[in-house]
Design a protein around this motif. Structure first.
Motif, PDB file in Angstrom:
ATOM      1  N   MET A  13     -15.163  13.981  59.538  1.00 41.27           N
ATOM      2  CA  MET A  13     -14.124  14.913  60.205  1.00 41.27           C
ATOM      3  C   MET A  13     -13.245  15.806  58.904  1.00 41.27           C
ATOM      4  O   MET A  13     -12.244  16.018  59.516  1.00 41.27           O
ATOM      5  N   ARG A  16     -14.072  19.692  61.129  1.00 50.12           N
ATOM      6  CA  ARG A  16     -13.997  19.162  62.563  1.00 50.12           C
ATOM      7  C   ARG A  16     -13.468  20.599  63.347  1.00 50.12           C
ATOM      8  O   ARG A  16     -13.097  21.454  62.862  1.00 50.12           O
ATOM      9  N   GLY A  17     -13.674  20.084  64.571  1.00 47.84           N
ATOM     10  CA  GLY A  17     -13.223  21.222  65.738  1.00 47.84           C
ATOM     11  C   GLY A  17     -14.676  21.905  65.932  1.00 47.84           C
ATOM     12  O   GLY A  17     -15.425  22.347  64.921  1.00 47.84           O
ATOM     13  N   ALA A  18     -15.027  21.933  67.362  1.00 41.91           N
ATOM     14  CA  ALA A  18     -16.564  22.283  67.693  1.00 41.91           C
ATOM     15  C   ALA A  18     -17.085  23.848  67.119  1.00 41.91           C
ATOM     16  O   ALA A  18     -18.039  23.913  66.690  1.00 41.91           O
ATOM     17  N   GLY A  19     -16.061  24.757  66.988  1.00 37.38           N
ATOM     18  CA  GLY A  19     -16.445  26.114  66.259  1.00 37.38           C
ATOM     19  C   GLY A  19     -16.765  26.078  64.908  1.00 37.38           C
ATOM     20  O   GLY A  19     -17.745  26.362  64.504  1.00 37.38           O
ATOM     21  N   ARG A  60     -22.664  14.480  64.152  1.00 37.43           N
ATOM     22  CA  ARG A  60     -21.837  14.227  65.035  1.00 37.43           C
ATOM     23  C   ARG A  60     -22.535  14.755  66.536  1.00 37.43           C
ATOM     24  O   ARG A  60     -22.852  15.914  66.571  1.00 37.43           O
ATOM     25  N   CYS A 126      -5.063  18.141  71.059  1.00 37.52           N
ATOM     26  CA  CYS A 126      -5.988  18.305  69.862  1.00 37.52           C
ATOM     27  C   CYS A 126      -5.825  19.426  69.189  1.00 37.52           C
ATOM     28  O   CYS A 126      -4.683  19.882  69.062  1.00 37.52           O
ATOM     29  N   SER A 128      -7.679  22.890  68.716  1.00 39.58           N
ATOM     30  CA  SER A 128      -8.646  23.841  69.159  1.00 39.58           C
ATOM     31  C   SER A 128      -8.387  25.298  68.580  1.00 39.58           C
ATOM     32  O   SER A 128      -7.242  26.069  68.949  1.00 39.58           O
ATOM     33  N   LYS A 129      -9.300  25.916  67.925  1.00 35.24           N
ATOM     34  CA  LYS A 129      -8.932  27.017  67.021  1.00 35.24           C
ATOM     35  C   LYS A 129      -9.044  28.081  68.396  1.00 35.24           C
ATOM     36  O   LYS A 129      -7.992  29.295  68.451  1.00 35.24           O
ATOM     37  N   ALA A 130      -9.826  27.851  69.219  1.00 39.80           N
ATOM     38  CA  ALA A 130      -9.780  29.049  70.547  1.00 39.80           C
ATOM     39  C   ALA A 130      -8.536  28.729  71.585  1.00 39.80           C
ATOM     40  O   ALA A 130      -7.888  30.036  71.606  1.00 39.80           O
ATOM     41  N   GLN A 157      -4.916  14.838  65.261  1.00 35.61           N
ATOM     42  CA  GLN A 157      -5.094  16.302  65.133  1.00 35.61           C
ATOM     43  C   GLN A 157      -3.823  17.138  65.765  1.00 35.61           C
ATOM     44  O   GLN A 157      -3.883  18.229  65.206  1.00 35.61           O
ATOM     45  N   ALA A 194     -12.937  23.312  73.948  1.00 31.98           N
ATOM     46  CA  ALA A 194     -13.973  22.432  74.634  1.00 31.98           C
ATOM     47  C   ALA A 194     -15.027  21.963  73.563  1.00 31.98           C
ATOM     48  O   ALA A 194     -15.241  23.021  72.665  1.00 31.98           O
ATOM     49  N   ASP A 195     -15.530  21.049  73.498  1.00 34.64           N
ATOM     50  CA  ASP A 195     -16.884  20.488  72.478  1.00 34.64           C
ATOM     51  C   ASP A 195     -18.127  20.809  73.372  1.00 34.64           C
ATOM     52  O   ASP A 195     -19.301  21.170  72.786  1.00 34.64           O
ATOM     53  N   ASN A 205     -14.176  17.400  76.070  1.00 31.19           N
ATOM     54  CA  ASN A 205     -13.323  17.879  74.913  1.00 31.19           C
ATOM     55  C   ASN A 205     -12.591  16.405  74.534  1.00 31.19           C
ATOM     56  O   ASN A 205     -12.782  15.342  74.987  1.00 31.19           O
ATOM     57  N   LYS A 206     -11.847  16.829  73.517  1.00 34.25           N
ATOM     58  CA  LYS A 206     -10.915  15.533  72.956  1.00 34.25           C
ATOM     59  C   LYS A 206     -10.578  14.639  73.999  1.00 34.25           C
ATOM     60  O   LYS A 206      -9.789  14.895  75.083  1.00 34.25           O
ATOM     61  N   LYS A 231     -20.636  26.980  73.445  1.00 34.41           N
ATOM     62  CA  LYS A 231     -20.234  25.597  73.526  1.00 34.41           C
ATOM     63  C   LYS A 231     -20.826  25.171  74.868  1.00 34.41           C
ATOM     64  O   LYS A 231     -20.545  24.040  75.633  1.00 34.41           O
TER      65      LYS A 231
HETATM   66  C1  RUB Z   1     -11.997  18.640  68.517  1.00 33.50           C
HETATM   67  C2  RUB Z   1     -11.606  19.129  69.790  1.00 33.50           C
HETATM   68  C3  RUB Z   1     -11.394  20.519  70.050  1.00 33.50           C
HETATM   69  C4  RUB Z   1     -12.873  21.220  70.323  1.00 33.50           C
HETATM   70  C5  RUB Z   1     -12.486  22.567  70.408  1.00 33.50           C
HETATM   71  O1  RUB Z   1     -12.402  17.321  68.360  1.00 33.50           O
HETATM   72  O2  RUB Z   1     -11.647  18.234  70.671  1.00 33.50           O
HETATM   73  O3  RUB Z   1     -10.391  20.519  71.165  1.00 33.50           O
HETATM   74  O4  RUB Z   1     -13.663  20.950  69.286  1.00 33.50           O
HETATM   75  O5  RUB Z   1     -12.141  23.250  69.213  1.00 33.50           O
HETATM   76  P1  RUB Z   1     -12.637  16.729  66.900  1.00 33.50           P
HETATM   77  P2  RUB Z   1     -12.422  24.662  68.715  1.00 33.50           P
HETATM   78  O6  RUB Z   1     -11.244  16.853  65.996  1.00 33.50           O
HETATM   79  O7  RUB Z   1     -12.914  15.312  67.014  1.00 33.50           O
HETATM   80  O8  RUB Z   1     -13.571  17.289  66.220  1.00 33.50           O
HETATM   81  O9  RUB Z   1     -11.559  25.488  69.796  1.00 33.50           O
HETATM   82  O10 RUB Z   1     -11.619  24.694  67.385  1.00 33.50           O
HETATM   83  O11 RUB Z   1     -13.906  24.938  68.444  1.00 33.50           O
END
Ligand code: RUB
Length: 314
Positions: A13, A16-19, A60, A126, A128-130, A157, A194-195, A205-206, A231
């Motif tokens: 981690m 981290r973050g799906a994107g 992951r 959490c 989230s970049k988005a 986070q 969202a993941d 999501n988280k 996603k």
């Molecule tokens: C991160 C998480 C974020 C999504 C979206 O979980 O749940 O809300 O991944 O993030 P972790 P983004 O910290 O366990 O990876 O918008 O940045 O893709």
């Protein structure tokens, strides 16, 4: 950084973050290809790249952005006739994915900012970049906004989120996850990332997102999900379930305490599922949609129409 180092950083981690996971995995694949000697053997090159992709995929399990991104890059590599063609396709597809992923975030930010009225208080969860992109864009447009941000146990986070908000001089309130329901009366809307998004419009999501959505529903506050189209999880059309990652128990309870409590079991699921009924809108780079249009995204953007589905069953 080597591919194995990237995989390790995703697993632990640091990435981290799906994107970001998707973009870093794709960059790692592209850079890994450059380290392989040119032998003229296309099959051997493709085999090695499949092996490398497998290592990244094993890091992951929940963020579907990872398999989607790898599939987008590897799909045409698999049918290349020469090693040079395979290398070229891989490079081009990887660069295209990274570019389109960043462009998607910009479009989501612009659309999301339209849904944040001047003077509003936004809750986020959490990091989230988005979701943050929309908040930062609203601020950039001169809107006077405030943010309520959760702590996000056990990885905290929320601290990353409040740092970004503070750096951008956005007044922010930070609180423990269990205070979400108490805070509902002080906010106007919820924006999260969202993941994974399933064909029935449910959002993974988280962990804690579904409780926030439930409380928001009770308090009649809108819940906006921000998600790039990669996603969306097309294989949920075939009945596949999204695997919810369970991490080590010592992330929640230190081993030395757990050792004294032999009758206590610790569970550490790191994502949860929010049903479509609790989501007002999903903002993607393709538009702001109600969650029940998830299949349309899968068909129009990810190319999973009925023909492709039938081929899966042949
Ligand atoms: C991160 C998480 C974020 C999504 C979206 O979980 O749940 O809300 O991944 O993030 P972790 P983004 O910290 O366990 O990876 O918008 O940045 O893709």
């Amino acid at each position: 950084m080597t591919l194995l180092q990237t995989a390790e950083q995703i697993q632990t981690m640091q990435i981290r973050g799906a994107g970001k996971i998707a973009r870093e995995a794709v960059s790692a694949l592209r850079d890994h290809a450059e380290t392989l000697p040119h032998t003229g053997d296309a099959a051997a090159f493709i085999r090695e790249m499949e092996h490398a992709a497998g290592i990244l995929l094993g890091t992951r399990p929940t963020a579907v952005s990872l398999p989607n991104a790898i599939q987008m890059v590897m799909r045409d590599v698999r049918t290349a006739r020469t090693e040079e063609a395979a290398r070229r396709i891989l490079r081009e597809k990887a660069d295209a994915f990274i570019w389109s992923s960043r462009t998607a975030l910009d479009r989501i930010a612009a659309m999301g900012a339209n849904h944040i009225p001047d003077g509003s208080v936004v809750m986020t969860h959490c990091n989230s970049k988005a979701a943050l992109g929309c908040i930062l864009e609203a601020k950039r447009q001169g809107k006077n906004i405030e943010v309520y941000a959760t702590e996000v146990r056990p990885w905290n986070q929320g601290r990353l989120t409040i740092k970004t908000l503070n750096d951008n001089e956005i007044p922010t309130t930070y609180f423990v996850d269990s205070a979400v329901r108490s805070m509902m009366k002080e906010i106007d809307l919820v924006i999260v990332g969202a993941d994974a998004i399933t064909v029935n419009g449910a959002v993974v999501n988280k962990v804690g997102t579904s409780q926030i959505a439930l409380c928001a529903n009770e308090a009649r506050k809108n819940v906006i999900v921000t998600a790039e189209t990669y996603k969306f999880a097309p294989r949920t059309i075939l009945g596949e379930l999204i695997q919810i990652e369970e991490r080590a128990q010592n992330e929640v309870l230190p081993d030395e305490i757990a050792a004294t409590l032999p009758f206590v079991r610790v569970k550490n699921p790191v994502f949860d599922v929010t049903p479509a009924d609790y989501i007002d809108m999903i903002i993607t780079e393709a538009g702001a949609l109600p969650p029940h249009l998830a299949y349309t995204i899968m068909r129009e953007y990810l190319g999973w129409g009925l023909d492709e589905l039938q081929n899966q069953f042949l």
